[in-house]
Design a protein around this motif. Structure first.
Motif, mmCIF file in Angstrom:
data_model
loop_
_atom_site.group_PDB
_atom_site.id
_atom_site.type_symbol
_atom_site.label_atom_id
_atom_site.label_comp_id
_atom_site.label_asym_id
_atom_site.label_seq_id
_atom_site.Cartn_x
_atom_site.Cartn_y
_atom_site.Cartn_z
ATOM 1 N N GLN A 170 -22.971 36.601 17.314
ATOM 2 C CA GLN A 170 -23.831 35.965 16.306
ATOM 3 C C GLN A 170 -23.660 34.440 16.311
ATOM 4 O OE1 GLN A 170 -23.053 37.941 12.563
ATOM 5 N NE2 GLN A 170 -23.769 39.909 13.333
ATOM 6 N N LEU A 171 -22.429 33.976 16.453
ATOM 7 C CA LEU A 171 -22.202 32.523 16.432
ATOM 8 C C LEU A 171 -22.841 31.853 17.644
ATOM 9 C CD1 LEU A 171 -18.505 32.509 15.159
ATOM 10 C CD2 LEU A 171 -20.453 31.450 13.988
ATOM 11 N N THR B 157 -13.302 25.470 12.342
ATOM 12 C CA THR B 157 -13.122 26.766 11.684
ATOM 13 C C THR B 157 -12.251 27.681 12.539
ATOM 14 O OG1 THR B 157 -15.296 26.547 10.645
ATOM 15 C CG2 THR B 157 -14.377 28.777 10.764
ATOM 16 N N ILE C 117 -19.559 34.704 8.469
ATOM 17 C CA ILE C 117 -20.284 33.448 8.723
ATOM 18 C C ILE C 117 -20.761 32.845 7.391
ATOM 19 C CG2 ILE C 117 -22.327 32.435 9.825
ATOM 20 C CD1 ILE C 117 -21.894 34.574 12.082
ATOM 21 N N VAL D 44 -15.683 26.829 16.564
ATOM 22 C CA VAL D 44 -14.907 27.922 15.980
ATOM 23 C C VAL D 44 -13.835 28.428 16.944
ATOM 24 C CG1 VAL D 44 -15.134 30.153 14.798
ATOM 25 C CG2 VAL D 44 -17.059 28.581 14.838
ATOM 26 N N LEU E 21 -18.950 38.853 15.898
ATOM 27 C CA LEU E 21 -18.925 37.472 15.400
ATOM 28 C C LEU E 21 -19.253 36.480 16.522
ATOM 29 C CD1 LEU E 21 -18.192 36.065 12.747
ATOM 30 C CD2 LEU E 21 -15.781 36.352 13.325
ATOM 31 N N HIS F 165 -23.541 27.860 17.885
ATOM 32 C CA HIS F 165 -22.193 27.334 17.636
ATOM 33 C C HIS F 165 -21.334 27.433 18.899
ATOM 34 C CE1 HIS F 165 -23.095 27.139 13.385
ATOM 35 N NE2 HIS F 165 -23.512 28.401 13.418
ATOM 36 N N SER G 13 -19.543 40.678 10.282
ATOM 37 C CA SER G 13 -19.471 39.334 10.869
ATOM 38 C C SER G 13 -20.484 38.390 10.210
ATOM 39 C CB SER G 13 -19.624 39.372 12.387
ATOM 40 O OG SER G 13 -20.923 39.667 12.723
ATOM 41 N N ARG G 14 -21.646 38.911 9.824
ATOM 42 C CA ARG G 14 -22.598 38.061 9.070
ATOM 43 C C ARG G 14 -21.942 37.578 7.777
ATOM 44 N NH1 ARG G 14 -26.800 40.838 11.556
ATOM 45 N NH2 ARG G 14 -26.494 42.739 10.379
ATOM 46 N N SER H 125 -19.469 29.119 5.290
ATOM 47 C CA SER H 125 -20.224 27.970 4.765
ATOM 48 C C SER H 125 -20.228 27.947 3.237
ATOM 49 C CB SER H 125 -21.646 27.952 5.334
ATOM 50 O OG SER H 125 -22.224 29.191 5.116
ATOM 51 N N VAL I 263 -17.697 28.537 20.494
ATOM 52 C CA VAL I 263 -16.632 29.490 20.163
ATOM 53 C C VAL I 263 -15.575 29.523 21.263
ATOM 54 C CG1 VAL I 263 -16.063 31.913 19.677
ATOM 55 C CG2 VAL I 263 -18.256 30.984 18.900
#
Ligand SMILES: NC(=O)c1ccc[n+]([C@@H]2O[C@H](COP(=O)([O-])OP(=O)(O)OC[C@H]3O[C@@H](n4cnc5c(N)ncnc54)[C@H](OP(=O)(O)O)[C@@H]3O)[C@@H](O)[C@H]2O)c1
Length: 251
Positions: free
Chosen positions: A19-20, A78, A211, A3, A16, A25, A207-208, A215, A27
């Motif tokens: 959480q990622l 992303t 995400i 991301v 964000l 993930h 932010s959830r 998707s 970032v």
């Protein structure tokens, strides 16, 4: 996901990143405040987080970030174009400087990433660009006219891009948020002891939602749910009437 996010030093962007990274993930984030980025990096302590200090209004800095990413072979799947300013303009004066800064940050500062990266993906890899817009894209704001214009402009550009590139495996999504409990505008910041109104969502919830949108196969998203109701049910009303009906929701 791999991301790229603009505006990760505070608010929704910062939540964000947390959480990622927690979900495993990768970032790459940018913002102007180096101290905030360093603090976030220390807190995360993860090789999956990279950051660069960059002002999205400065084309040289933006191009340098792109070059840094290319050199590191970091091609995101992303892009989350989240950086923005919302500068209060007390009546009755109107500042050309405020309008310029707002449009250059919120609109040009988002579209430039699409312009600089899209050729890399055309006909090769799939990717998605997510624009963070606002209820103010549909709702004129007398306190910050350029903010409302920038969010409407960004959303319209992304709707056009979605149509233009939907056959190319490149997706363009718009997320419209209602009020979120961040410091983007001093008038949104609660005073000590003051409770956050129920209709204001937290940056973590926002932010959830981003995400989840990343998707999803949809391309237009509203959060919280009442944003969609306000826009779809009342959006046709004349501006002055809409303002009277919904004014109490405005912070
Ligand atoms: N809060 C709300 O009520 C609300 C409602 C609807 C939509 N939104 C949208 O949500 C997104 C995130 O806002 P937020 O509420 O989380 O506000 P925020 O906490 O003020 O975050 C804004 C982020 O943008 C960055 N930024 C601003 N100007 C920049 C520039 N020239 N170059 C690079 N980065 C820049 C800031 O970092 P630096 O200052 O360090 O550069 C910061 O990280 C925005 O697009 C906003 O329009 C917010």
């Amino acid at each position: 996901m791999r991301v790229f996010i603009t505006g990760v030093s505070s608010g929704i962007g910062r939540a964000l990143v947390r959480q990622l990274i927690a979900a495993g993930h990768e970032v790459w984030g940018i913002a102007r405040r180096e101290d905030q980025l360093e603090e976030l990096n220390k807190e995360l302590n993860s090789s999956k987080f990279r950051y660069t200090v960059c002002d999205v209004k400065n084309e040289n800095e933006v191009r340098n970030v792109r070059q840094e990413m290319v050199t590191s072979s970091y091609f995101p799947d992303t892009f989350i174009l989240n950086a923005a300013v919302d500068i209060e303009e007390p009546l009755p004066h109107l500042s050309a400087e405020v309008s310029r800064e707002t449009l250059r940050t919120n609109l040009e500062g988002a579209l430039i990433w699409v312009n600089l990266f899209i050729d890399h993906y055309l006909g090769k890899e799939h990717c998605q660009f997510i624009a963070i817009s606002s209820l103010f894209a549909h709702w004129p704001d007398t306190s910050s006219v350029a903010y409302a214009a920038s969010k409407a402009g960004l959303a319209m550009a992304f709707r056009s891009l979605w149509l233009r590139y939907r056959e190319y495996g490149i997706r363009f999504k718009v997320v419209y948020f209602g009020p979120v409990d961040t410091g983007i505008n001093p008038r949104f910041v609660n005073q000590a002891g003051e409770k956050v109104p129920r209709w204001v969502t937290s940056p973590e919830n926002a932010s959830r939602f981003i995400i989840k949108s990343a998707s999803s196969s949809g391309h237009v998203f509203y959060h919280p749910w009442y944003v969609s109701v306000l826009i779809k049910l009342f959006g046709w009303l004349p501006d002055s009437f809409f303002e009277t009906v919904t004014g109490s929701f405005k912070r």
